[in-house]
Write a protein that holds these residues in place. Structure first.
Motif, PDB file in Angstrom:
ATOM      1  N   TYR A 141     -47.924 -52.885   9.353  1.00 53.17           N
ATOM      2  CA  TYR A 141     -46.943 -53.493   8.459  1.00 53.17           C
ATOM      3  C   TYR A 141     -47.285 -53.378   6.979  1.00 53.17           C
ATOM      4  O   TYR A 141     -46.393 -53.254   6.140  1.00 53.17           O
ATOM      5  CB  TYR A 141     -46.759 -54.975   8.820  1.00 53.17           C
ATOM      6  CG  TYR A 141     -46.374 -55.181  10.257  1.00 53.17           C
ATOM      7  CD1 TYR A 141     -45.066 -54.975  10.675  1.00 53.17           C
ATOM      8  CD2 TYR A 141     -47.320 -55.573  11.214  1.00 53.17           C
ATOM      9  CE1 TYR A 141     -44.706 -55.163  12.007  1.00 53.17           C
ATOM     10  CE2 TYR A 141     -46.966 -55.753  12.533  1.00 53.17           C
ATOM     11  CZ  TYR A 141     -45.659 -55.553  12.927  1.00 53.17           C
ATOM     12  OH  TYR A 141     -45.311 -55.722  14.248  1.00 53.17           O
ATOM     13  N   ILE A 142     -48.559 -53.465   6.645  1.00 55.42           N
ATOM     14  CA  ILE A 142     -48.963 -53.389   5.245  1.00 55.42           C
ATOM     15  C   ILE A 142     -50.151 -52.454   5.106  1.00 55.42           C
ATOM     16  O   ILE A 142     -50.850 -52.159   6.082  1.00 55.42           O
ATOM     17  CB  ILE A 142     -49.317 -54.771   4.653  1.00 55.42           C
ATOM     18  CG1 ILE A 142     -50.590 -55.332   5.301  1.00 55.42           C
ATOM     19  CG2 ILE A 142     -48.155 -55.740   4.781  1.00 55.42           C
ATOM     20  CD1 ILE A 142     -51.149 -56.537   4.570  1.00 55.42           C
ATOM     21  N   VAL A 184     -45.698 -52.608   1.664  1.00 55.82           N
ATOM     22  CA  VAL A 184     -45.116 -53.214   2.855  1.00 55.82           C
ATOM     23  C   VAL A 184     -44.187 -52.197   3.523  1.00 55.82           C
ATOM     24  O   VAL A 184     -43.476 -51.458   2.840  1.00 55.82           O
ATOM     25  CB  VAL A 184     -44.340 -54.494   2.501  1.00 55.82           C
ATOM     26  CG1 VAL A 184     -43.741 -55.135   3.749  1.00 55.82           C
ATOM     27  CG2 VAL A 184     -45.251 -55.485   1.794  1.00 55.82           C
ATOM     28  N   LYS A 210     -45.050 -48.052   2.798  1.00 56.57           N
ATOM     29  CA  LYS A 210     -46.402 -48.523   2.508  1.00 56.57           C
ATOM     30  C   LYS A 210     -47.072 -47.742   1.388  1.00 56.57           C
ATOM     31  O   LYS A 210     -48.008 -48.227   0.759  1.00 56.57           O
ATOM     32  CB  LYS A 210     -47.254 -48.482   3.777  1.00 56.57           C
ATOM     33  CG  LYS A 210     -46.851 -49.523   4.813  1.00 56.57           C
ATOM     34  CD  LYS A 210     -47.735 -49.476   6.050  1.00 56.57           C
ATOM     35  CE  LYS A 210     -47.501 -48.222   6.857  1.00 56.57           C
ATOM     36  NZ  LYS A 210     -48.303 -48.185   8.097  1.00 56.57           N
ATOM     37  N   TRP A 218     -51.025 -61.908   5.546  1.00 58.76           N
ATOM     38  CA  TRP A 218     -49.607 -61.567   5.544  1.00 58.76           C
ATOM     39  C   TRP A 218     -49.042 -61.732   6.949  1.00 58.76           C
ATOM     40  O   TRP A 218     -49.751 -61.542   7.943  1.00 58.76           O
ATOM     41  CB  TRP A 218     -49.438 -60.111   5.099  1.00 58.76           C
ATOM     42  CG  TRP A 218     -48.013 -59.611   5.056  1.00 58.76           C
ATOM     43  CD1 TRP A 218     -47.176 -59.609   3.979  1.00 58.76           C
ATOM     44  CD2 TRP A 218     -47.271 -59.029   6.128  1.00 58.76           C
ATOM     45  NE1 TRP A 218     -45.961 -59.061   4.314  1.00 58.76           N
ATOM     46  CE2 TRP A 218     -45.990 -58.694   5.636  1.00 58.76           C
ATOM     47  CE3 TRP A 218     -47.561 -58.745   7.464  1.00 58.76           C
ATOM     48  CZ2 TRP A 218     -44.995 -58.113   6.422  1.00 58.76           C
ATOM     49  CZ3 TRP A 218     -46.570 -58.169   8.264  1.00 58.76           C
ATOM     50  CH2 TRP A 218     -45.318 -57.854   7.737  1.00 58.76           C
TER      51      TRP A 218
END
Length: 248
Positions: A33-34, A55, A60, A112
């Protein structure tokens, strides 16, 4: 907790600079995701080159600098910046961030998730910084006053001390929140160059073990290993933690 909508930030992310990037080291517990690294975005409060994060909703590779994010949402009394822009809110949703800066260093650490729920499988911890220590001490000991984040919304800011023994090449200690009873102990990690790794981290709540045998990794930063940052990760990611601090 401060809630903000980052639609303007989503627009800024589209302006990606090709400027030279700083040497940034760091990692994330899961790169689904990140992704942390050198910031690439130029626009609004953001400049490229320093420690940043991208993100998946915006790509990314389009990393915004943590310093710029703190310019949008200043740290609270704990020194923590909370950005609450759940992925489901709109096309510019960036998820929920809690992160902090190591004072005096361009080093950041945090956590996160897509919507602020650490149990949903997306909870990700990370650290990123520039100025990794070029010449490490080879003898003596040093204590580091550290802060930690592990489900900050529920457990609050963790604080404690890590002790480095540069002769024995070890780093040990932990951090806790006396009000919530939550604690993270990193066990004894091995120092190798300007990095440290270990496999004996524990998470506890009021003395009751929640997770054990967690992996630890991180870096030292600044002259004479003046600061450090790292993460601890467990089989159940809800207990994962990020931490950082400076030498006393």
């Amino acid at each position: 907790m401060k809630y903000v909508n980052l639609n303007l930030l989503a627009v800024a992310i589209m302006a990606v600079s090709g400027a030279a990037q700083a040497t940034v080291v760091g990692t994330q517990s899961d790169d689904t995701y990140i992704e942390v690294g050198a910031a690439t975005v130029f626009g609004g409060p953001h400049t490229p080159g320093g420690p940043g994060v991208g993100v998946y909703t915006m790509g990314k590779a389009n990393k915004v600098d943590f310093a710029g994010l703190q310019g949008v949402v200043p740290p609270n009394a704990d020194g923590v910046t909370t950005i609450h822009n759940p992925i489901a809110d709109n096309h510019g949703g960036m998820g929920v961030f809690d992160f902090a800066k190591v004072a005096g260093h361009e080093v950041y650490f945090g956590e996160w998730s897509t919507a602020g729920d650490v149990t949903d499988g997306t909870h990700t911890v990370y650290y990123a910084g520039e100025g990794a220590t070029a010449s490490m001490p080879t003898s003596g000991t040093a204590e580091y006053s550290v802060a930690g984040l592990s489900d900050y919304a529920s457990n609050g800011l963790l604080s404690g001390t890590l002790t480095a023994d540069f002769g024995a090449n070890t780093l040990s200690g932990g951090m806790q929140n006396g009000d919530t009873g939550y604690s993270i102990d990193i066990g004894t990690a091995t120092i190798s160059g300007n990095t440290f790794v270990g496999g004996g981290a524990r998470a506890e709540l009021s003395g009751v073990e929640l997770a054990r045998d967690g992996n630890v990794e991180g870096h030292f930063f600044g002259a004479n290993a003046a600061a450090l940052a790292g993460i601890a990760t467990f089989a159940d990611s809800q207990y994962d933690a990020a931490f950082g601090g400076s030498r006393d």
